[in-house]
Design an enzyme around this catalytic site. Structure first.
Site, short mmCIF file in Angstrom:
data_model
loop_
_atom_site.label_atom_id
_atom_site.label_comp_id
_atom_site.label_asym_id
_atom_site.label_seq_id
_atom_site.Cartn_x
_atom_site.Cartn_y
_atom_site.Cartn_z
N ARG A 202 0.85 -1.19 0.00
CA ARG A 202 0.00 0.00 0.00
C ARG A 202 0.89 1.24 0.00
NH1 ARG A 202 -3.41 -2.81 -1.71
NH2 ARG A 202 -5.43 -3.31 -0.81
N HIS A 250 -0.66 0.37 -9.83
CA HIS A 250 -1.36 -0.61 -8.97
C HIS A 250 -1.85 -1.80 -9.80
CE1 HIS A 250 -3.72 -1.03 -4.95
NE2 HIS A 250 -3.46 -2.23 -5.48
P1 NAP Z 1 -1.58 -11.68 4.79
O1 NAP Z 1 -1.77 -13.08 4.30
O2 NAP Z 1 -2.49 -11.13 5.83
O3 NAP Z 1 -0.07 -11.56 5.30
C1 NAP Z 1 0.40 -10.40 5.94
C2 NAP Z 1 1.80 -10.67 6.49
O4 NAP Z 1 2.26 -9.47 7.11
C3 NAP Z 1 1.81 -11.77 7.56
O5 NAP Z 1 2.98 -12.54 7.47
C4 NAP Z 1 1.79 -10.94 8.86
O6 NAP Z 1 2.37 -11.58 9.97
C5 NAP Z 1 2.66 -9.78 8.44
N1 NAP Z 1 2.43 -8.62 9.33
C6 NAP Z 1 1.29 -7.93 9.52
N2 NAP Z 1 1.47 -6.96 10.45
C7 NAP Z 1 2.75 -7.07 10.87
C8 NAP Z 1 3.52 -6.39 11.81
N3 NAP Z 1 3.02 -5.37 12.55
N4 NAP Z 1 4.81 -6.78 11.99
C9 NAP Z 1 5.32 -7.80 11.28
N5 NAP Z 1 4.64 -8.49 10.35
C10 NAP Z 1 3.37 -8.13 10.15
O7 NAP Z 1 -1.63 -10.63 3.57
P2 NAP Z 1 -1.43 -10.94 2.01
O8 NAP Z 1 -2.61 -11.63 1.46
O9 NAP Z 1 -0.09 -11.56 1.81
O10 NAP Z 1 -1.44 -9.45 1.41
C11 NAP Z 1 -0.55 -8.45 1.88
C12 NAP Z 1 -0.95 -7.09 1.33
O11 NAP Z 1 -0.64 -6.99 -0.07
C13 NAP Z 1 -2.45 -6.80 1.36
O12 NAP Z 1 -2.86 -6.37 2.64
C14 NAP Z 1 -2.58 -5.69 0.32
O13 NAP Z 1 -2.44 -4.43 0.95
C15 NAP Z 1 -1.40 -5.92 -0.62
N6 NAP Z 1 -1.83 -6.28 -1.99
C16 NAP Z 1 -1.43 -5.49 -3.03
C17 NAP Z 1 -1.80 -5.82 -4.34
C18 NAP Z 1 -1.33 -5.01 -5.53
O14 NAP Z 1 -1.80 -5.22 -6.65
N7 NAP Z 1 -0.39 -4.11 -5.38
C19 NAP Z 1 -2.59 -6.95 -4.57
C20 NAP Z 1 -2.98 -7.73 -3.48
C21 NAP Z 1 -2.60 -7.38 -2.19
P3 NAP Z 1 1.69 -12.93 10.57
O15 NAP Z 1 2.08 -14.03 9.59
O16 NAP Z 1 2.32 -13.08 11.89
O17 NAP Z 1 0.21 -12.68 10.58
#
Ligand code: NAP
Length: 287
Positions: A202, A250
């Protein structure tokens, strides 16, 4: 969705027949939406990131909120990460600049095994990107909130350890109060000199003026940015023309109906059977 759920009726905002609606499929929702939907059993996000839903004070907290985990998006994101990492690793960002200046200038070749890629976030996207990076021969380090074990990945809950090890840092974190502004001057200063940053999570994870300063000083060689705050990136932003920045609009991972609709339908059917939907948001963690 009509074809996959033929017995359902669909209403598109703003024509909401509030009382009849039990499932809300939400992409970018206008404020006031949830006040009109009193009988929800599921809020299903059409995005993987859910910060705009979590931040909406009107979102009913007693209704389960599910993220979209689209396998097509997970693959697409890994491809985007690999494309940027290889561009940096093989110095293509540099050779594009040399071509514009008609200069024949070679940089030293580096092996992937000489590089460490640091993944901020080891969730759905980060853990699959880690696998693909390992397959190319990179060392991979990953940071998560809770301790994690992934084969071949140096997993840590200490962000400073990851930053100190990683010539390339890829942000795949959800946007929460804890992660907002995490790509900042302090983080860049902890990285080895001459590395790269990839932000595909983000826009608000990045402090733009700190990035520009790190690029201008040579602390960072290049940045790949797919997400911005605000979007679209305004024409006057310094990022558009900065020679050290690659901008994409994006598109790192787009929702593909062929792979996302079956996942949405699965959750709708689980709720209809009285089962818990998959990929629920933990409101206390904010993602
Ligand atoms: P996810 O499965 O919820 O994984 C998030 C990861 O971040 C987990 O490993 C989590 O730790 C870690 N995390 C969260 N808060 C943290 C903190 N305070 N300190 C350390 N680690 C932390 O999310 P995802 O599905 O991989 O997606 C991630 C993000 O990608 C989405 O939220 C979205 O904003 C972005 N995204 C972007 C696009 C694009 O086109 N650019 C597309 C899709 C998604 P834990 O494992 O301990 O929970």
């Amino acid at each position: 969705m009509h074809a996959a759920l033929p017995q359902d009726r669909f209403f598109a905002w703003p024509e909401l027949n509030g009382g009849a609606i039990d499932i809300a499929l939400v992409a970018t929702h206008p404020r006031g939406t949830f006040a009109r939907l009193p009988n929800l059993k599921l809020v299903q996000s059409m995005w993987m990131g859910v910060e705009t839903l979590v931040d909406d004070p009107e979102l009913p907290r007693h209704v389960p909120l599910a993220r979209l985990i689209d396998p097509g998006m997970v693959h697409a994101m890994a491809e985007t990460v690999l494309a940027h990492l290889l561009d940096w690793h093989r110095h293509h960002y540099y050779y594009r600049r040399m071509q514009r200046e008609a200069r024949w200038s070679r940089l030293e070749q580096v092996l992937p095994s000489d590089r460490t890629v640091g993944l901020l976030g080891l969730g759905e996207l980060g853990s699959y990107a880690a696998e693909r990076l390992l397959a190319l021969g990179f060392n991979v380090c990953g940071w998560s909130r809770r301790p994690k074990a992934l084969p071949g990945v140096k997993c840590t809950t200490d962000v400073d350890e990851l930053l100190a090890r990683s010539q390339a840092v890829v942000c795949l974190l959800p946007l929460t109060p804890q992660t907002r502004g995490i790509l900042n001057a302090r983080a860049f200063a902890r990285m080895p000199r001459g590395g790269c940053v990839v932000n595909v999570a983000r826009g608000a994870h990045l402090v733009v003026q700190d990035l520009v300063a790190a690029l201008d000083s040579g602390q960072l060689a290049h940045a790949y940015l797919d997400v911005f705050d605000p979007e679209p990136l305004p024409p006057e932003s310094p990022l558009w023309a900065h020679p050290g920045v690659t901008v994409t609009p994006h598109i790192a991972a787009l929702n593909d109906p062929r792979t996302s609709i079956p996942k949405i339908v699965e959750n709708v059917e689980r709720v209809r059977r009285g089962e818990a939907p998959r990929h629920l948001v933990d409101f206390s963690a904010g993602y």
